[in-house]
Design a protein around this motif. Structure first.
Motif, PDB file in Angstrom:
ATOM      1  N   THR A   1       0.834  -1.205   0.000  1.00 49.55           N
ATOM      2  CA  THR A   1       0.000   0.000   0.000  1.00 49.55           C
ATOM      3  C   THR A   1       0.863   1.246   0.000  1.00 49.55           C
ATOM      4  O   THR A   1       0.589   2.213  -0.741  1.00 49.55           O
ATOM      5  N   LEU A   2       1.916   1.248   0.799  1.00 53.85           N
ATOM      6  CA  LEU A   2       2.822   2.402   0.847  1.00 53.85           C
ATOM      7  C   LEU A   2       3.587   2.567  -0.460  1.00 53.85           C
ATOM      8  O   LEU A   2       3.958   3.681  -0.822  1.00 53.85           O
ATOM      9  N   ARG A   3       3.818   1.471  -1.178  1.00 52.75           N
ATOM     10  CA  ARG A   3       4.486   1.567  -2.483  1.00 52.75           C
ATOM     11  C   ARG A   3       3.589   2.251  -3.503  1.00 52.75           C
ATOM     12  O   ARG A   3       4.015   3.175  -4.210  1.00 52.75           O
ATOM     13  N   LEU A   4       2.342   1.802  -3.588  1.00 50.23           N
ATOM     14  CA  LEU A   4       1.422   2.355  -4.586  1.00 50.23           C
ATOM     15  C   LEU A   4       0.831   3.696  -4.167  1.00 50.23           C
ATOM     16  O   LEU A   4       0.534   4.537  -5.018  1.00 50.23           O
ATOM     17  N   HIS A   5       0.671   3.903  -2.866  1.00 47.73           N
ATOM     18  CA  HIS A   5      -0.003   5.108  -2.375  1.00 47.73           C
ATOM     19  C   HIS A   5       0.794   5.724  -1.221  1.00 47.73           C
ATOM     20  O   HIS A   5       0.315   5.737  -0.074  1.00 47.73           O
ATOM     21  N   PRO A   6       1.996   6.215  -1.480  1.00 50.04           N
ATOM     22  CA  PRO A   6       2.775   6.818  -0.393  1.00 50.04           C
ATOM     23  C   PRO A   6       2.043   8.029   0.173  1.00 50.04           C
ATOM     24  O   PRO A   6       1.498   8.837  -0.592  1.00 50.04           O
ATOM     25  N   PRO A   7       1.997   8.175   1.494  1.00 53.35           N
ATOM     26  CA  PRO A   7       1.273   9.302   2.099  1.00 53.35           C
ATOM     27  C   PRO A   7       1.759  10.650   1.578  1.00 53.35           C
ATOM     28  O   PRO A   7       0.951  11.529   1.274  1.00 53.35           O
TER      29      PRO A   7
ATOM     30  N   TRP B   1       6.298   8.619  -5.295  1.00 59.47           N
ATOM     31  CA  TRP B   1       5.183   8.013  -6.022  1.00 59.47           C
ATOM     32  C   TRP B   1       5.668   7.422  -7.347  1.00 59.47           C
ATOM     33  O   TRP B   1       5.310   6.290  -7.695  1.00 59.47           O
ATOM     34  N   ALA B   2       6.487   8.168  -8.083  1.00 57.27           N
ATOM     35  CA  ALA B   2       6.996   7.687  -9.366  1.00 57.27           C
ATOM     36  C   ALA B   2       7.923   6.492  -9.177  1.00 57.27           C
ATOM     37  O   ALA B   2       7.879   5.527  -9.953  1.00 57.27           O
ATOM     38  N   MET B   3       8.750   6.510  -8.147  1.00 53.40           N
ATOM     39  CA  MET B   3       9.681   5.411  -7.887  1.00 53.40           C
ATOM     40  C   MET B   3       8.926   4.128  -7.559  1.00 53.40           C
ATOM     41  O   MET B   3       9.355   3.030  -7.920  1.00 53.40           O
ATOM     42  N   GLY B   4       7.791   4.248  -6.880  1.00 52.54           N
ATOM     43  CA  GLY B   4       7.002   3.078  -6.520  1.00 52.54           C
ATOM     44  C   GLY B   4       6.301   2.435  -7.694  1.00 52.54           C
ATOM     45  O   GLY B   4       5.837   1.298  -7.602  1.00 52.54           O
ATOM     46  N   ARG B   5       6.210   3.156  -8.821  1.00 55.54           N
ATOM     47  CA  ARG B   5       5.518   2.643 -10.008  1.00 55.54           C
ATOM     48  C   ARG B   5       6.446   2.540 -11.209  1.00 55.54           C
ATOM     49  O   ARG B   5       5.982   2.496 -12.353  1.00 55.54           O
ATOM     50  N   ASP B   6       7.733   2.471 -10.946  1.00 57.68           N
ATOM     51  CA  ASP B   6       8.733   2.400 -12.009  1.00 57.68           C
ATOM     52  C   ASP B   6       8.929   0.942 -12.429  1.00 57.68           C
ATOM     53  O   ASP B   6       9.308   0.089 -11.622  1.00 57.68           O
ATOM     54  N   SER B   7       8.692   0.646 -13.717  1.00 54.40           N
ATOM     55  CA  SER B   7       8.797  -0.736 -14.211  1.00 54.40           C
ATOM     56  C   SER B   7      10.230  -1.243 -14.221  1.00 54.40           C
ATOM     57  O   SER B   7      10.450  -2.459 -14.267  1.00 54.40           O
TER      58      SER B   7
ATOM     59  N   VAL C   1      12.162  -0.868 -11.717  1.00 51.38           N
ATOM     60  CA  VAL C   1      12.428  -1.196 -10.313  1.00 51.38           C
ATOM     61  C   VAL C   1      11.514  -2.318  -9.834  1.00 51.38           C
ATOM     62  O   VAL C   1      11.949  -3.216  -9.105  1.00 51.38           O
ATOM     63  N   TRP C   2      10.258  -2.295 -10.265  1.00 51.81           N
ATOM     64  CA  TRP C   2       9.262  -3.239  -9.785  1.00 51.81           C
ATOM     65  C   TRP C   2       8.659  -4.017 -10.958  1.00 51.81           C
ATOM     66  O   TRP C   2       8.329  -3.443 -11.981  1.00 51.81           O
ATOM     67  N   GLU C   3       8.472  -5.300 -10.770  1.00 48.65           N
ATOM     68  CA  GLU C   3       7.770  -6.112 -11.751  1.00 48.65           C
ATOM     69  C   GLU C   3       6.262  -5.904 -11.581  1.00 48.65           C
ATOM     70  O   GLU C   3       5.751  -5.883 -10.466  1.00 48.65           O
ATOM     71  N   ASN C   4       5.570  -5.720 -12.701  1.00 46.70           N
ATOM     72  CA  ASN C   4       4.127  -5.426 -12.669  1.00 46.70           C
ATOM     73  C   ASN C   4       3.832  -4.300 -11.683  1.00 46.70           C
ATOM     74  O   ASN C   4       3.077  -4.467 -10.714  1.00 46.70           O
ATOM     75  N   PRO C   5       4.426  -3.120 -11.901  1.00 51.89           N
ATOM     76  CA  PRO C   5       4.351  -2.058 -10.892  1.00 51.89           C
ATOM     77  C   PRO C   5       2.948  -1.524 -10.632  1.00 51.89           C
ATOM     78  O   PRO C   5       2.686  -1.010  -9.544  1.00 51.89           O
ATOM     79  N   MET C   6       2.029  -1.650 -11.572  1.00 49.91           N
ATOM     80  CA  MET C   6       0.694  -1.095 -11.379  1.00 49.91           C
ATOM     81  C   MET C   6      -0.260  -2.083 -10.706  1.00 49.91           C
ATOM     82  O   MET C   6      -1.413  -1.756 -10.444  1.00 49.91           O
ATOM     83  N   THR C   7       0.228  -3.287 -10.438  1.00 56.27           N
ATOM     84  CA  THR C   7      -0.611  -4.328  -9.843  1.00 56.27           C
ATOM     85  C   THR C   7      -0.373  -4.412  -8.339  1.00 56.27           C
ATOM     86  O   THR C   7       0.764  -4.343  -7.878  1.00 56.27           O
ATOM     87  N   PHE C   8      -1.465  -4.578  -7.593  1.00 61.90           N
ATOM     88  CA  PHE C   8      -1.374  -4.729  -6.138  1.00 61.90           C
ATOM     89  C   PHE C   8      -0.972  -6.167  -5.817  1.00 61.90           C
ATOM     90  O   PHE C   8      -1.789  -7.088  -5.880  1.00 61.90           O
ATOM     91  N   GLU C   9       0.304  -6.370  -5.500  1.00 61.62           N
ATOM     92  CA  GLU C   9       0.850  -7.708  -5.250  1.00 61.62           C
ATOM     93  C   GLU C   9       1.679  -7.721  -3.962  1.00 61.62           C
ATOM     94  O   GLU C   9       2.904  -7.560  -3.988  1.00 61.62           O
ATOM     95  N   PRO C  10       1.040  -7.904  -2.808  1.00 63.39           N
ATOM     96  CA  PRO C  10       1.795  -7.965  -1.548  1.00 63.39           C
ATOM     97  C   PRO C  10       2.824  -9.089  -1.537  1.00 63.39           C
ATOM     98  O   PRO C  10       3.831  -9.010  -0.813  1.00 63.39           O
TER      99      PRO C  10
ATOM    100  N   VAL D   1       8.994 -12.463  -0.945  1.00 63.41           N
ATOM    101  CA  VAL D   1      10.176 -13.059  -1.587  1.00 63.41           C
ATOM    102  C   VAL D   1      11.357 -12.095  -1.608  1.00 63.41           C
ATOM    103  O   VAL D   1      12.488 -12.509  -1.866  1.00 63.41           O
ATOM    104  N   ARG D   2      11.090 -10.808  -1.349  1.00 64.22           N
ATOM    105  CA  ARG D   2      12.165  -9.805  -1.302  1.00 64.22           C
ATOM    106  C   ARG D   2      12.073  -9.045   0.008  1.00 64.22           C
ATOM    107  O   ARG D   2      11.043  -8.450   0.321  1.00 64.22           O
ATOM    108  N   GLU D   3      13.129  -9.078   0.773  1.00 60.63           N
ATOM    109  CA  GLU D   3      13.160  -8.359   2.051  1.00 60.63           C
ATOM    110  C   GLU D   3      13.501  -6.898   1.764  1.00 60.63           C
ATOM    111  O   GLU D   3      14.653  -6.567   1.473  1.00 60.63           O
ATOM    112  N   ILE D   4      12.507  -6.051   1.837  1.00 61.30           N
ATOM    113  CA  ILE D   4      12.689  -4.630   1.553  1.00 61.30           C
ATOM    114  C   ILE D   4      12.273  -3.823   2.773  1.00 61.30           C
ATOM    115  O   ILE D   4      11.163  -3.963   3.287  1.00 61.30           O
TER     116      ILE D   4
END
Length: 506
Positions: free
Chosen positions: A364-370, A400-406, A408-417, A422-425
């Motif tokens: 949630t914080l990745r897709l919707h940072p406060p 916000w842009a970094m959280g949706r950068d393809s 950096v993230w696989e399928n960045p627009m999809t909500f995938e907890p 599998v990745r400790e971030i």
């Protein structure tokens, strides 16, 4: 002179002054950048005088994300007379917030923040001493443990409220419910009282609504931010509105301070280990030169403004994403109910045993940072990726842009907890792929409190209830639009109907 000509003459004078300051600042910039190695980052061309202001639109985090695809992870803009640099990649963010943390440790402030000189006393904008004070006296692990009972009680009250809506089959405003919970956690930790209520007819709603209004005012773009010589005019009236809000809040704070000082004068008991007002009053008496009563009121203002809206907006977005992805909600509920059992209650000690719940919060914080844009200000000329960032430049890290950068993230627009299983971030400023609370010396000091509250609220709501939208609304058709401000809100509040699971006793 004909009185009817006065408005016209005033406009002409302002126009000429604007041109004068524009060319003066341009000449200064040319002289400075010409004497320092490196060139300014690339950026979109702008209009005379206003620069790129009108290109930002109502959602600048989105506009800047689009620009970064053309001009790269570090780009420059001109916002009126304000020089700005926007960073949109984890690598550039790391260089700015870690390598050059000291040089970029300042912050500019919106014009409404100048009301009551808040910019001179706020822990958010200045005063490293106050940051140490808040961590030591309010947000240390020991203090957080001391107010654990308060957090648990307020979450129980939230569950009780939701149960009433459940019995009536009515939809609850998720943003307001979670806001009041976070608000009262802070007010009880500070003053041992509730200062907000779910009842819209209560007198405490004035305090709550004043805080909300102040946050809205402070997040709006302001002409005085882009043209400093226009600040004194307060053309949009934002500073005046902010002053009225702050005056109201300070009056409430002063009532609590006066009452507590009288109580302390006639009592020999030591300061409470739960109520933080005693600790702050003791601090002013011990070191009034560095921490005065006025500083205390500004600190209390920061705590209420910054410590409530972040939690409520994140909870609303989390519930929104889970309702849009029901299989994720079922998976989370299964985990929680298996750990807690059928007739229990969620405790903070259970959270470490709920990895999928924690992954939901991170996603949630990745897709919707406060705070979609992290603001900094350069205190000297620095170079990032070989580009010059001149002194006094406003620097924005587009989280916000970094959280949706393809890239950096696989399928960045999809909500995938699941990605966080599998990745400790880390979300506490060490992993620059995900820095919703910032990083470095200016990162949010209330990270631990925020995460504890978010996880407890979300786990309790998912444990006790199933959820559905009201009036037959289809999840796929939910309005996901945003309102840009100090925090990133849903444009339309989430109203959801709670359904009590038959296997969970009431």
């Amino acid at each position: 002179m004909d009185p009817s000509l006065i408005p016209t003459m005033t406009l002409v004078l302002c126009f000429l002054l604007t041109f004068f300051f524009f060319f003066l600042s341009t000449a200064k910039t040319r002289r400075r950048t010409g004497s320092v190695r490196g060139s300014l980052p690339p950026g979109p061309p702008g209009l005379p005088l206003v620069g790129n202001i009108f290109q930002l639109g109502f959602n600048p985090h989105r506009s800047l994300a689009v620009f970064s695809k053309t001009y790269g992870p570090i780009m420059s803009l001109k916002l009126g007379r304000l020089n700005a640099v926007v960073i949109s990649s984890p690598e550039a963010a790391k260089e700015a917030l870690k390598t050059h943390d000291h040089d970029l440790s300042a912050r500019t402030f919106n014009d409404p923040i100048r009301a009551f000189d808040h910019h001179k006393h706020s822990v958010v904008w200045i005063l490293p001493f106050l940051r140490k004070t808040i961590v030591k006296n309010l947000l240390s692990p020991q203090k957080l443990d001391a107010v654990q009972a308060i957090r648990t009680k307020k979450v129980e009250e939230l569950v009780s409220l939701v149960n009433k809506y459940c019995e009536r089959g009515e939809a609850i405003d998720m943003a307001r419910a979670s806001f009041v919970t976070a608000f009262n956690i802070i007010s009880n930790a500070l003053f041992s009282v509730d200062l907000a209520t779910y009842d819209s007819n209560s007198s405490s709603c004035e305090f709550h609504d004043t805080v909300v209004h102040l946050m809205e005012i402070s997040g709006k773009p302001n002409a005085g931010d882009y043209f400093r010589f226009l600040r004194f005019l307060d053309l949009q009236g934002s500073r005046k509105e902010a002053a009225l809000c702050i005056e109201t809040l300070f009056r409430v704070f002063q009532e609590f301070i006066d009452a507590r000082m009288v109580a302390k004068r006639f009592s020999q008991t030591e300061a409470s280990s739960i109520d933080m007002l005693d600790s702050l009053l003791d601090l002013t008496q011990q070191n009034e030169e560095e921490f005065s009563m006025n500083d205390m009121k500004h600190l209390l203002l920061d705590l209420f403004v910054a410590g409530t809206d972040t939690n409520s907006s994140t909870m609303e977005w989390a519930m929104t994403e889970l309702i849009r992805n029901p299989e994720k909600m079922v998976k989370a509920q299964s985990e929680i109910r298996q750990v807690i059992g059928e007739n229990g209650a969620v405790q903070e000690s259970d959270i470490p045993r709920l990895p999928y719940l924690q992954a939901i919060v991170k996603e949630t914080l990745r897709l919707h940072p406060p705070a979609p844009l992290i603001p900094r200000k350069s205190e000297s000329d620095v170079q990032i990726f070989g580009f010059l960032v001149p002194k006094h430049t406003q620097v924005f890290v587009n989280v916000w842009a970094m959280g949706r950068d393809s890239s950096v993230w696989e399928n960045p627009m999809t909500f995938e907890p699941e990605r966080f299983l599998v990745r400790e971030i880390d979300v506490k400023g060490k992993d620059f792929k995900l820095i919703p609370f910032g990083s470095g010396r200016r990162m949010c000091p209330g990270i631990s409190m925020a995460l504890k509250t978010m996880c407890m609220v979300l786990a309790s709501l998912l444990y006790c209830f199933d959820w559905k939208l009201q009036n037959g609304v289809v999840p796929q058709n939910m309005d996901m639009s945003e309102v840009f401000g100090l925090t990133l809100h849903k444009a339309k509040s989430l109203y959801v109907v709670p359904i009590r699971k038959p296997t969970i006793s009431s």
